[in-house]
Design a protein around this motif. Structure first.
Motif, PDB file in Angstrom:
ATOM      1  N   ARG A   1       0.831  -1.210   0.000  1.00  0.00           N
ATOM      2  CA  ARG A   1       0.000   0.000   0.000  1.00  0.00           C
ATOM      3  C   ARG A   1       0.860   1.252   0.000  1.00  0.00           C
ATOM      4  NH1 ARG A   1      -4.427   0.256   4.320  1.00  0.00           N
ATOM      5  NH2 ARG A   1      -4.951   2.061   3.063  1.00  0.00           N
TER       6      ARG A   1
ATOM      7  N   ALA B   1       2.382   1.697  -3.435  1.00  0.00           N
ATOM      8  CA  ALA B   1       1.400   2.135  -4.429  1.00  0.00           C
ATOM      9  C   ALA B   1       0.964   3.569  -4.207  1.00  0.00           C
ATOM     10  CB  ALA B   1       0.181   1.216  -4.394  1.00  0.00           C
TER      11      ALA B   1
ATOM     12  N   GLU C   1      -0.959   4.627  -1.633  1.00  0.00           N
ATOM     13  CA  GLU C   1      -2.264   4.721  -0.977  1.00  0.00           C
ATOM     14  C   GLU C   1      -2.162   5.374   0.395  1.00  0.00           C
ATOM     15  OE1 GLU C   1      -4.110   0.896  -0.841  1.00  0.00           O
ATOM     16  OE2 GLU C   1      -3.735   0.508  -2.963  1.00  0.00           O
ATOM     17  N   ILE C   2      -1.015   5.220   1.065  1.00  0.00           N
ATOM     18  CA  ILE C   2      -0.807   5.838   2.376  1.00  0.00           C
ATOM     19  C   ILE C   2       0.505   6.604   2.345  1.00  0.00           C
ATOM     20  CG2 ILE C   2      -2.138   4.117   3.671  1.00  0.00           C
ATOM     21  CD1 ILE C   2       0.464   2.727   4.394  1.00  0.00           C
ATOM     22  N   ASP C   3       0.606   7.623   3.211  1.00  0.00           N
ATOM     23  CA  ASP C   3       1.842   8.410   3.240  1.00  0.00           C
ATOM     24  C   ASP C   3       2.845   7.789   4.215  1.00  0.00           C
ATOM     25  OD1 ASP C   3       0.527   9.005   5.574  1.00  0.00           O
ATOM     26  OD2 ASP C   3       0.884  11.169   5.471  1.00  0.00           O
TER      27      ASP C   3
ATOM     28  N   TYR D   1       2.437   5.050   7.278  1.00  0.00           N
ATOM     29  CA  TYR D   1       3.128   3.764   7.113  1.00  0.00           C
ATOM     30  C   TYR D   1       3.906   3.407   8.371  1.00  0.00           C
ATOM     31  CZ  TYR D   1       6.693   0.454   5.577  1.00  0.00           C
ATOM     32  OH  TYR D   1       7.529  -0.622   5.487  1.00  0.00           O
TER      33      TYR D   1
END
Length: 93
Positions: free
Chosen positions: A62, A65, A67-69, A73
């Motif tokens: 993720r 990709a 989707e999260i910073d 993370y």
């Protein structure tokens, strides 16, 4: 063996003894080349299937990709390390 030593009489000489060594080197080199190139590709990567579905791996995918910073993370990774890290498998250590 005497005929090989007397190469002046029309025999092949002592160099004929090197030909089996040369052929052995060619065969061994060919097998080594095949092992490093062709046969290695058939095996594929050796990763366990269960490791691909672990929460830490999913979190890494993720993050990769986008989707999260990065802050999210690291925050989630610290929580997952406590639960699914190398020491514990479900919360109880």
């Amino acid at each position: 063996m005497q005929t090989l030593a007397h190469f002046a009489d029309g025999g092949p000489g002592p160099w004929i003894l090197l030909f089996p060594l040369i052929w052995a080197a060619v065969v061994i080199g060919g097998i080594a080349l095949l092992r490093r190139s062709v046969w290695r590709g058939r095996r594929g990567p050796r990763r366990p299937a269960a490791d691909d579905n672990s929460p830490i791996t999913v979190l890494g995918h993720r993050f990769a990709a986008g989707e999260i910073d990065e802050d999210e993370y690291w925050r989630r990774l610290s929580v997952l390390d406590e639960r699914f890290g190398p020491t514990g498998k479900g919360g109880a250590a």
